[in-house]
Design a protein around this motif. Structure first.
Motif, mmCIF file in Angstrom:
data_model
loop_
_atom_site.group_PDB
_atom_site.id
_atom_site.type_symbol
_atom_site.label_atom_id
_atom_site.label_comp_id
_atom_site.label_asym_id
_atom_site.label_seq_id
_atom_site.Cartn_x
_atom_site.Cartn_y
_atom_site.Cartn_z
ATOM 1 N N ARG A 230 0.983 -1.219 -0.132
ATOM 2 C CA ARG A 230 0.144 0.258 -0.115
ATOM 3 C C ARG A 230 0.829 1.239 -0.008
ATOM 4 O O ARG A 230 2.113 1.305 0.397
ATOM 5 C CB ARG A 230 -1.054 -0.061 1.386
ATOM 6 C CG ARG A 230 -1.929 -1.345 1.203
ATOM 7 C CD ARG A 230 -2.700 -1.015 2.520
ATOM 8 N NE ARG A 230 -3.637 -2.201 2.676
ATOM 9 C CZ ARG A 230 -4.505 -2.372 3.641
ATOM 10 N NH1 ARG A 230 -4.472 -1.623 4.808
ATOM 11 N NH2 ARG A 230 -5.108 -3.634 3.573
ATOM 12 N N TRP A 231 0.384 2.314 -0.725
ATOM 13 C CA TRP A 231 0.838 3.594 -0.648
ATOM 14 C C TRP A 231 0.827 4.302 0.564
ATOM 15 O O TRP A 231 0.009 4.555 1.083
ATOM 16 C CB TRP A 231 0.460 4.338 -1.800
ATOM 17 C CG TRP A 231 0.686 3.673 -3.006
ATOM 18 C CD1 TRP A 231 -0.185 3.578 -3.817
ATOM 19 C CD2 TRP A 231 2.075 3.938 -3.679
ATOM 20 N NE1 TRP A 231 0.528 2.810 -5.228
ATOM 21 C CE2 TRP A 231 1.754 3.348 -4.867
ATOM 22 C CE3 TRP A 231 3.164 4.436 -3.486
ATOM 23 C CZ2 TRP A 231 2.848 3.039 -5.924
ATOM 24 C CZ3 TRP A 231 4.327 4.029 -4.616
ATOM 25 C CH2 TRP A 231 4.082 3.418 -5.497
ATOM 26 N N LEU A 232 2.147 4.538 1.363
ATOM 27 C CA LEU A 232 2.294 5.102 2.614
ATOM 28 C C LEU A 232 2.715 6.958 2.498
ATOM 29 O O LEU A 232 3.623 6.882 1.759
ATOM 30 C CB LEU A 232 3.006 4.686 3.566
ATOM 31 C CG LEU A 232 2.718 3.106 3.847
ATOM 32 C CD1 LEU A 232 3.715 2.441 4.811
ATOM 33 C CD2 LEU A 232 1.111 2.923 4.188
ATOM 34 N N THR B 137 11.203 -4.150 1.468
ATOM 35 C CA THR B 137 11.721 -3.888 0.162
ATOM 36 C C THR B 137 10.749 -2.636 -0.347
ATOM 37 O O THR B 137 9.808 -2.626 -0.088
ATOM 38 C CB THR B 137 11.667 -5.009 -0.816
ATOM 39 O OG1 THR B 137 12.545 -6.303 -0.275
ATOM 40 C CG2 THR B 137 12.071 -4.799 -2.221
ATOM 41 N N LEU B 138 11.533 -1.736 -0.819
ATOM 42 C CA LEU B 138 10.869 -0.715 -1.288
ATOM 43 C C LEU B 138 10.463 -0.732 -2.817
ATOM 44 O O LEU B 138 11.267 -1.232 -3.779
ATOM 45 C CB LEU B 138 12.071 0.649 -1.535
ATOM 46 C CG LEU B 138 11.354 2.016 -1.976
ATOM 47 C CD1 LEU B 138 10.440 2.534 -1.009
ATOM 48 C CD2 LEU B 138 12.539 2.872 -2.274
ATOM 49 N N ASP B 139 9.114 -0.920 -2.946
ATOM 50 C CA ASP B 139 8.689 -1.216 -4.339
ATOM 51 C C ASP B 139 8.327 -0.082 -5.123
ATOM 52 O O ASP B 139 8.586 0.092 -6.309
ATOM 53 C CB ASP B 139 7.019 -1.810 -3.863
ATOM 54 C CG ASP B 139 7.119 -3.132 -3.286
ATOM 55 O OD1 ASP B 139 8.277 -3.915 -3.285
ATOM 56 O OD2 ASP B 139 6.135 -3.405 -2.373
ATOM 57 N N GLY B 140 8.485 1.412 -4.355
ATOM 58 C CA GLY B 140 8.315 2.593 -5.223
ATOM 59 C C GLY B 140 7.888 3.636 -4.623
ATOM 60 O O GLY B 140 7.433 3.825 -3.582
ATOM 61 N N GLU C 96 4.366 9.386 -1.799
ATOM 62 C CA GLU C 96 3.880 8.274 -1.253
ATOM 63 C C GLU C 96 4.886 7.019 -1.343
ATOM 64 O O GLU C 96 5.493 7.013 -2.645
ATOM 65 C CB GLU C 96 2.585 7.683 -1.634
ATOM 66 C CG GLU C 96 1.407 8.966 -1.549
ATOM 67 C CD GLU C 96 0.332 8.549 -2.265
ATOM 68 O OE1 GLU C 96 -1.097 9.099 -1.645
ATOM 69 O OE2 GLU C 96 0.128 7.979 -3.188
ATOM 70 N N ALA C 97 5.216 6.358 -0.529
ATOM 71 C CA ALA C 97 6.109 5.138 -0.704
ATOM 72 C C ALA C 97 5.350 3.710 -0.214
ATOM 73 O O ALA C 97 4.712 3.665 0.597
ATOM 74 C CB ALA C 97 7.288 5.311 0.184
ATOM 75 N N ALA C 98 5.684 2.733 -0.987
ATOM 76 C CA ALA C 98 5.164 1.429 -0.861
ATOM 77 C C ALA C 98 6.428 0.427 -0.702
ATOM 78 O O ALA C 98 7.228 0.439 -1.060
ATOM 79 C CB ALA C 98 4.244 1.003 -2.362
#
Length: 252
Positions: free
Chosen positions: A37-39, A64-67, A109-111
């Motif tokens: 989810r985007w945080l 793991t950083l997805d994006g 936003e980070a996922a």
């Protein structure tokens, strides 16, 4: 008159004082679950801002950083992202026009996804913003850390070990090699004959070899019988013999 002038002066001072009060600039790291989810990364207390930059730190052994993407409110801004170093994402956001963000609002936003079990703190380093028209680099007065929780990473099933065939318990059958048959007495080897495995057994069937006549060798020849003389030759010899006998008899 003096009372009126004093009242106007007090109003002006109050207005100037009120206008000069601004909340402390704040950049806050996201918190949540590492489930894709985007945080949001929250920002507040900046005015006439032209850019915001920061380093987002996390534990790569846990998540793991997805994006990272721009929040919808600032989708028209440009973002530069550097994730070459594991556990760190360097972010630079440049606004097309100076913006005011007085109250907390999502900037990017980070996922994340789970890389192992447990949780990882999310910290912000080198958090700065620039203003207009000075374009000076200003450090955020307050930086708040966050935390992301990862469940236990699911282990892949059947990832190791060999794979057997669909039938026969993983065993494979190897066709019998080509067999060469020798022709007796010739010393020559004919072309190889392929053998075909039969269903349900290990026996192989080899075609029968055609029989060949044995060759003849020097010294093994059989003497030939002379052909009989023709009948005309025998009659001529007999006639000469009779003529010779009559000549001898007449002389006597």
């Amino acid at each position: 008159m003096q009372t009126r002038s004093l009242a106007i002066l007090l109003i002006l001072c109050t207005s100037l004082a009120g206008g000069g009060v601004q909340a402390a600039s704040l950049l806050e790291a996201p918190s949540g679950s590492a489930d894709g989810r985007w945080l949001p990364v929250m920002v507040s207390g900046i005015s006439q801002a032209t850019s915001v930059q920061f380093d987002l730190r996390y534990d790569p052994g846990v998540v793991t950083l997805d994006g990272i993407q721009l929040a919808s409110a600032y989708a028209d801004a440009s973002m530069t992202l550097n994730t070459n170093e594991a556990g760190r994402a360097r972010v630079l956001v440049i606004f097309p026009d100076p913006v005011d963000i007085p109250s907390p609002a999502p900037l990017v936003e980070a996922a994340f996804s789970a890389a192992g079990g447990g949780s990882s703190s999310l910290t912000l380093e080198d958090a700065r913003w620039s203003d207009f028209p000075a374009f000076s680099s200003i450090a955020f007065e307050s930086v708040a850390a966050g935390e992301v929780t990862a469940g236990t990473a699911a282990a892949g099933s059947g990832g190791e070990g060999g794979t057997g065939s669909a039938a026969g318990g993983g065993e494979t059958s190897t066709p019998a090699p080509a067999a060469a048959t020798m022709t007796a007495g010739t010393g020559e080897t004919p072309a190889p004959v392929m053998t075909t495995p039969q269903t349900g057994g290990d026996e192989t069937v080899t075609p029968e070899t055609a029989a060949t006549a044995p060759p003849t060798h020097a010294g093994d020849e059989t003497p030939t019988t002379p052909a009989p003389a023709p009948l005309s030759t025998v009659a001529a010899v007999l006639a000469l013999t009779i003529a010779a006998a009559l000549c001898i008899f007449q002389r006597r």
